[in-house]
Write a protein that holds these residues in place. Structure first.
Motif, mmCIF file in Angstrom:
data_model
loop_
_atom_site.group_PDB
_atom_site.id
_atom_site.type_symbol
_atom_site.label_atom_id
_atom_site.label_comp_id
_atom_site.label_asym_id
_atom_site.label_seq_id
_atom_site.Cartn_x
_atom_site.Cartn_y
_atom_site.Cartn_z
ATOM 1 N N UNK A 114 9.899 -3.893 4.516
ATOM 2 C CA UNK A 114 8.928 -4.973 4.706
ATOM 3 C C UNK A 114 8.248 -5.348 3.389
ATOM 4 N N UNK A 115 8.068 -4.362 2.499
ATOM 5 C CA UNK A 115 7.442 -4.663 1.206
ATOM 6 C C UNK A 115 8.378 -5.506 0.342
ATOM 7 N N UNK A 116 9.675 -5.160 0.375
ATOM 8 C CA UNK A 116 10.606 -5.858 -0.519
ATOM 9 C C UNK A 116 11.085 -7.191 0.058
ATOM 10 N N UNK A 166 -2.635 -16.448 -4.818
ATOM 11 C CA UNK A 166 -1.205 -16.722 -4.930
ATOM 12 C C UNK A 166 -0.508 -15.742 -5.854
ATOM 13 N N UNK A 167 -1.156 -15.424 -6.980
ATOM 14 C CA UNK A 167 -0.533 -14.502 -7.940
ATOM 15 C C UNK A 167 -0.437 -13.097 -7.365
ATOM 16 N N UNK A 168 -1.532 -12.653 -6.729
ATOM 17 C CA UNK A 168 -1.494 -11.317 -6.114
ATOM 18 C C UNK A 168 -0.383 -11.281 -5.072
ATOM 19 N N UNK A 169 -0.309 -12.346 -4.267
ATOM 20 C CA UNK A 169 0.689 -12.400 -3.207
ATOM 21 C C UNK A 169 2.106 -12.344 -3.787
ATOM 22 N N UNK A 170 2.314 -13.036 -4.902
ATOM 23 C CA UNK A 170 3.642 -13.086 -5.505
ATOM 24 C C UNK A 170 4.039 -11.749 -6.122
ATOM 25 N N UNK A 171 3.086 -11.117 -6.810
ATOM 26 C CA UNK A 171 3.477 -9.979 -7.652
ATOM 27 C C UNK A 171 3.235 -8.612 -7.044
ATOM 28 N N UNK A 172 2.525 -8.524 -5.915
ATOM 29 C CA UNK A 172 2.102 -7.199 -5.456
ATOM 30 C C UNK A 172 3.255 -6.237 -5.132
ATOM 31 N N UNK A 173 4.411 -6.706 -4.614
ATOM 32 C CA UNK A 173 5.479 -5.724 -4.382
ATOM 33 C C UNK A 173 5.896 -5.003 -5.667
ATOM 34 N N UNK A 174 5.792 -5.701 -6.816
ATOM 35 C CA UNK A 174 6.142 -5.090 -8.103
ATOM 36 C C UNK A 174 5.216 -3.935 -8.448
ATOM 37 N N UNK C 24 -2.474 -1.627 6.856
ATOM 38 C CA UNK C 24 -2.294 -2.618 7.920
ATOM 39 C C UNK C 24 -2.774 -3.994 7.449
ATOM 40 N N UNK C 25 -3.921 -4.014 6.752
ATOM 41 C CA UNK C 25 -4.409 -5.290 6.214
ATOM 42 C C UNK C 25 -3.408 -5.877 5.234
ATOM 43 N N UNK C 26 -2.829 -5.003 4.408
ATOM 44 C CA UNK C 26 -1.874 -5.474 3.407
ATOM 45 C C UNK C 26 -0.661 -6.122 4.067
ATOM 46 N N UNK C 27 -0.117 -5.449 5.075
ATOM 47 C CA UNK C 27 1.075 -6.019 5.707
ATOM 48 C C UNK C 27 0.738 -7.318 6.444
ATOM 49 N N UNK C 28 -0.483 -7.425 6.963
ATOM 50 C CA UNK C 28 -0.890 -8.689 7.582
ATOM 51 C C UNK C 28 -0.944 -9.779 6.515
ATOM 52 N N UNK C 34 3.836 -16.248 6.044
ATOM 53 C CA UNK C 34 5.204 -16.521 6.493
ATOM 54 C C UNK C 34 5.181 -16.962 7.957
ATOM 55 N N UNK C 35 4.373 -16.262 8.756
ATOM 56 C CA UNK C 35 4.267 -16.623 10.169
ATOM 57 C C UNK C 35 3.676 -18.022 10.337
#
Lengths: 292, 356, 269
Positions: A114-116, A166-174, C24-28, C34-35
């Motif tokens: 789910x992270x990747x 937006x940046x956090x959302x884009x890069x956080x998996x890294x 849990x917050x992170x995965x939300x 996307x949802x």
């Protein structure tokens, strides 16, 4: 003629591509940054440091050099937003990575997947999702209004905060992946040993877990911070084009502004920032290596 | 007598799996107590529950009379020596030993003094500034011991601490551990699957299997009078034979056995016709020796020379193969050859009859 | 994930209360956007934020959008060529760097192969733009394929290299011990064993190429617009239900590529 080894032929294509398509272009950029700009676009092959002075100074009506903080502001914003992005990513990623590492094997596999997964989804689409959420009359605004939390407000979009989300959302998996890897390597008996020796959870976190996860944290920081410095997309879509970052400024010089030598000098500047940061990190990691 | 640890009706489930099944026993103050059993018997789980790393599903654990269930690991006055030592790799030897004291908020001078004392105790003073990675296994072991002993715990828990060492080192560490226990007067709870280690060091041994206590006694008692087949088999070597209880009176019971010998043992509540197992240790059987109660003829069918001992397999006239071990007391001692016919004998008191 | 377990006090030393909540917050946070896109792609109302009713119509119009289909074709062609080139180069380099004997400057070579990972992409993008203009390359497709091939190499290289490193060196020696020539050893032992790594590397480069925006946006022109660049131009025009449908389609396609890759990478480990 001496017969060249398999090693040579195996590496040759990689060297060829990298030197022709990466190193040579960088050398050209370096060269162009010391040329003078051509008012008709491109550059003139005349040596000049103008493109560098232009970062700090501009000419007024009387052709005098005056201090111009316009670009410095953009550079400062780039550094601050990138650092803030990396720090926020770190603050979120560490607990998340630790949480994942404590799960059962199946759960770990699923959560890492789910992270990747967002990685495989186009970056433009992912940033667009935030346009959809943050725009006027968008999901978030309507939601907050529905619960009576806000009245009439200015747009949630087009500000530094939106860009950073937006940046956090884009890069956080890294950030999560290398930290997760270092936590997985950590022997849980060390945590138990610390607790056995009267160390509270917070103390164990500070004295044992964080120091031992430092390589992962440093790697994650580099992986988030470096691409953040060159962010282009988030400022254009979420920052609304008014709040530029260094990446946008560079792009504009090669696009609309057609001032190649200024663009090249900004690129060299960005490269220098990255190199200084990487060298600093490398020294810190080397210090860490002495422990192991 | 005051008990260091009381364990009362403790059980532990992992889902449906019962790792510990309603165990109760006490550990005395200042004793070297060993939890012995095969892997998966629950010995490490029990140790981890005492340390506070696992929470019992039921029952009570008391430390010197106080219920410690509510205390997290970092508030219990017990310390653990971990199987792979778990030395903090980013701290040097002195910092590792001082860590617990630092957490207990000792003053810096006191920590330094205690660390020094501990280094002296384990003969590691020159290594104070070394990092753990630069130490050999045996040295890491000593540091782990020093680290766990430094805060003066009421009880020291040792989780198979010798298993990662090679044989020679393991044997010398046994003596050192025993000495250390006597010198410090701290209750040691030692977990191992190595019966030799358990016999060599312990004041008392608790044999565990499948989450249940099999026998709790002194090493001598465990070896000489095992309570059941499992204990007899797990500790030391033995010859097992299926037997039936014959005529029984109030004092003795006759044992019908495949060796075809007359055998009466003290009656421990046997019923006539009951199936049982007879155990006879190999070293209790002698070869070509005069004046023993039971004498049999046999033939050597297998021989293993072990240096100090020779193990023989002897087939008796009625086809039973007995393992016999003989100490090689005199150099150039008579070695019995394969297929050689020999007399073997033993004393009836060496025989144990086990019902479970 | 047992929800009730989250609220049970846990005294284990390795348990940190609150980390689960952050998780849990992170995965939300990760999946909420996307949802939102997927949900609104089914909204029949032209005004995106006002829900009117369920409809597939935006998908129908997305699939008839000629600009989109053209961009998809460009992206697909570029990704295909870039993947082939990058994977071939990366495989050769990975084999030399982890199996070659007495490789000189191995560290330097490794750094050279991974060079694109160390630079912010915008630097590479403008640099290669200047190169192309200096060389006078006009063909948009050619420019895209060359640029993508270069920055895809490390993405193809890393999984192959990881696979080779995780592989027992003794296997190849065992084959040679059993009278296999080096060439046969490579074909019968090495290649089948690193195939999952090559596949993972190829898929990763393909996706990286398909997704690339920064370089494509700067380099493209000359009639070649890639999918992300085309979507970007749509986003600039504003939020629209058709854009939601397009985004959803792209996400579904990504999922279809990512999942088998993930499974193969997992199983082969």
């Amino acid at each position: 003629m001496k017969k060249l080894s398999l090693n040579f032929w195996g590496l040759l294509p990689a060297y060829l591509v990298m030197s022709l398509l990466m190193v040579l272009p960088l050398l050209i950029i370096f060269y162009v940054s010391f040329m003078s700009s051509d008012p008709y676009g491109g550059y003139k092959a005349v040596f000049s440091l103008d493109s560098y002075t232009q970062i700090l100074y501009s000419y007024d009506w009387d052709e005098n050099l005056v201090l111009n903080l316009q670009y410095l502001k953009i550079i400062a914003r780039t550094l601050l937003l990138s650092a803030a992005t990396a720090i926020i990513c770190l603050l979120i990623s560490f607990p998340v990575a630790y949480y994942i590492s404590r799960q059962s094997h199946t759960m770990k596999t699923l959560l890492l997947y789910l992270v990747t997964l967002p990685f495989w989804v186009s970056m433009v689409v992912r940033v667009y999702a935030w346009v959809l959420i943050l725009s006027n009359d968008g999901v978030l605004e309507n939601g907050l209004r529905f619960f009576g939390l806000i009245g009439d407000i200015d747009s949630l979009l087009y500000n530094n905060g939106a860009m950073m989300v937006g940046m956090v959302y884009t890069y956080i998996p890294l950030m999560i992946l290398p930290i997760y890897a270092s936590i997985e390597k950590l022997d849980s008996r060390l945590i138990e040993a610390a607790s056995d020796l009267y160390s509270s959870r917070m103390n164990t976190l500070r004295r044992i877990i964080l120091p031992l996860c430092k390589p992962g944290i440093v790697a994650g920081f580099v992986l988030v911070f470096v691409p953040s410095l060159g962010t282009v997309l988030e400022p254009m879509l979420l920052g609304g084009g008014k709040t530029m970052m260094l990446g946008n400024l560079i792009q504009n010089q090669f696009g609309v502004a057609r001032n190649w030598s200024f663009g090249a000098s900004l690129t060299v500047l960005l490269l220098c920032i990255v190199l200084i940061f990487l060298m600093f990190q490398a020294r810190r990691t080397n210090l860490n290596k002495e422990f192991s | 007598m005051k008990h260091a640890i009381n364990i009362k009706n403790v059980s532990k489930y992992y889902g449906d799996y019962r790792a510990i099944k309603d165990i109760s026993f006490d550990i005395r103050d200042n004793e070297f107590f060993t939890l012995l059993g095969p892997s998966g018997c629950g010995k490490t789980t029990l140790l981890r529950m005492i340390a506070g790393f696992e929470i019992p599903s039921g029952g009570v654990i008391k430390l010197h009379g106080t219920d410690i269930q509510a205390l997290p690991a970092h508030k219990r006055c017990v310390n653990t020596v971990f199987q792979n030592y778990a030395l903090f790799p980013h701290m040097n030897v002195a910092q590792n030993i001082g860590f617990g004291l630092e957490m207990l908020k000792w003053s810096e001078e006191n920590i330094a003094a205690r660390v020094d004392e501990m280094l002296e105790l384990v003969h590691m003073r020159p290594f104070a500034a070394r990092m753990p990675a630069a130490l050999s296994g045996g040295q890491q072991q000593r540091i782990a011991l020093a680290r766990a002993l430094a805060p003066k715990p009421e009880v020291l828990l040792l989780d198979e601490p010798l298993s990662a060492l090679d044989l020679k080192l393991r044997q010398s560490m046994r003596d050192e551990l025993q000495q250390l226990q006597r010198d410090t007067g701290i209750t040691f709870i030692f977990v191992t699957h190595d019966q030799e280690e358990a016999l060599a060091m312990s004041d008392r041994i608790c044999v565990l299997a499948e989450g249940e206590v099999q026998q709790l006694s002194s090493p001598n008692e465990i070896y000489e009078n095992p309570i059941n087949k499992f204990v007899a088999d797990f500790i030391g070597e033995t010859n097992f034979m299926a037997v039936t209880i014959g005529a029984v009176n109030s004092a003795t019971a006759a044992i019908t056995n495949p060796l075809g010998i007359q055998l009466n043992v003290p009656n421990a509540g046997y019923r006539p016709g009951q199936e049982a197992t007879m155990s006879l240790r190999p070293e209790k059987i002698s070869i070509n020796t005069q004046g023993l109660e039971v004498n049999l003829q046999g033939e050597i069918v297998h021989r293993t020379y072990m240096g100090g001992y020779t193990h023989y397999k002897v087939r008796t006239a009625n086809g039973i193969e007995l393992r016999v071990s003989k100490r090689n007391t005199i150099s150039n001692d008579t070695e019995y050859q394969l297929q050689q016919r020999v007399d073997i004998g033993f004393s009836k008191t060496s025989v144990r009859v086990l019902c479970q | 994930m047992n929800i009730s377990a989250l609220f049970k006090p846990n005294r284990e030393a390795t348990h940190y209360p609150g980390f689960g909540a952050v998780g849990i917050l992170f995965f939300s946070f990760l999946y909420f956007p996307i949802l939102v896109i997927i949900t609104y792609s089914f909204n029949s109302n032209r005004i995106v934020s006002v829900w009117q009713g369920f409809s597939w119509k935006w998908y129908a119009s997305a699939l008839q959008n000629e600009g989109l289909l053209n961009a998809l074709q460009v992206s697909f062609t570029v990704a295909l060529f870039a993947t082939l080139i990058a994977t071939a180069i990366a495989t050769a380099a990975a084999l030399v760097l982890s199996r070659g004997k007495n490789v000189k400057h191995a560290k330097l070579s490794q750094a050279v192969v991974n060079l694109p990972l160390m630079l912010p992409e915008i630097v590479f993008a403008v640099a290669i733009l200047i190169l192309f203009s200096q060389l006078g390359i006009q063909n948009g497709m050619l420019k895209l394929i060359l640029a993508h091939s270069a920055f895809c190499i490390p993405f193809a290289f890393l999984p192959i290299r990881a696979r080779l490193q995780g592989m027992d060196n003794n296997l190849e020696q065992a084959a040679q011990d059993l009278y296999a020539t080096p060439l046969v050893t490579f074909r019968r032992i090495t290649l089948p064993l690193i195939a999952p790594g090559i596949f993972a590397g190829a898929m990763l480069s393909f996706v990286i190429s398909m997704d690339d925006f920064i370089t494509s946006n700067i380099v493209s022109g000359g009639g070649a617009t890639t999918l992300p660049v085309y979507i970007f131009s749509l986003v600039k025009q504003g939020v629209s239900p058709e854009l939601n449908a397009i985004s959803t389609l792209i996400m579904v396609a990504s999922l279809l590529i990512a999942t088998p890759c993930w499974l193969i990478a997992k199983r082969s480990r």
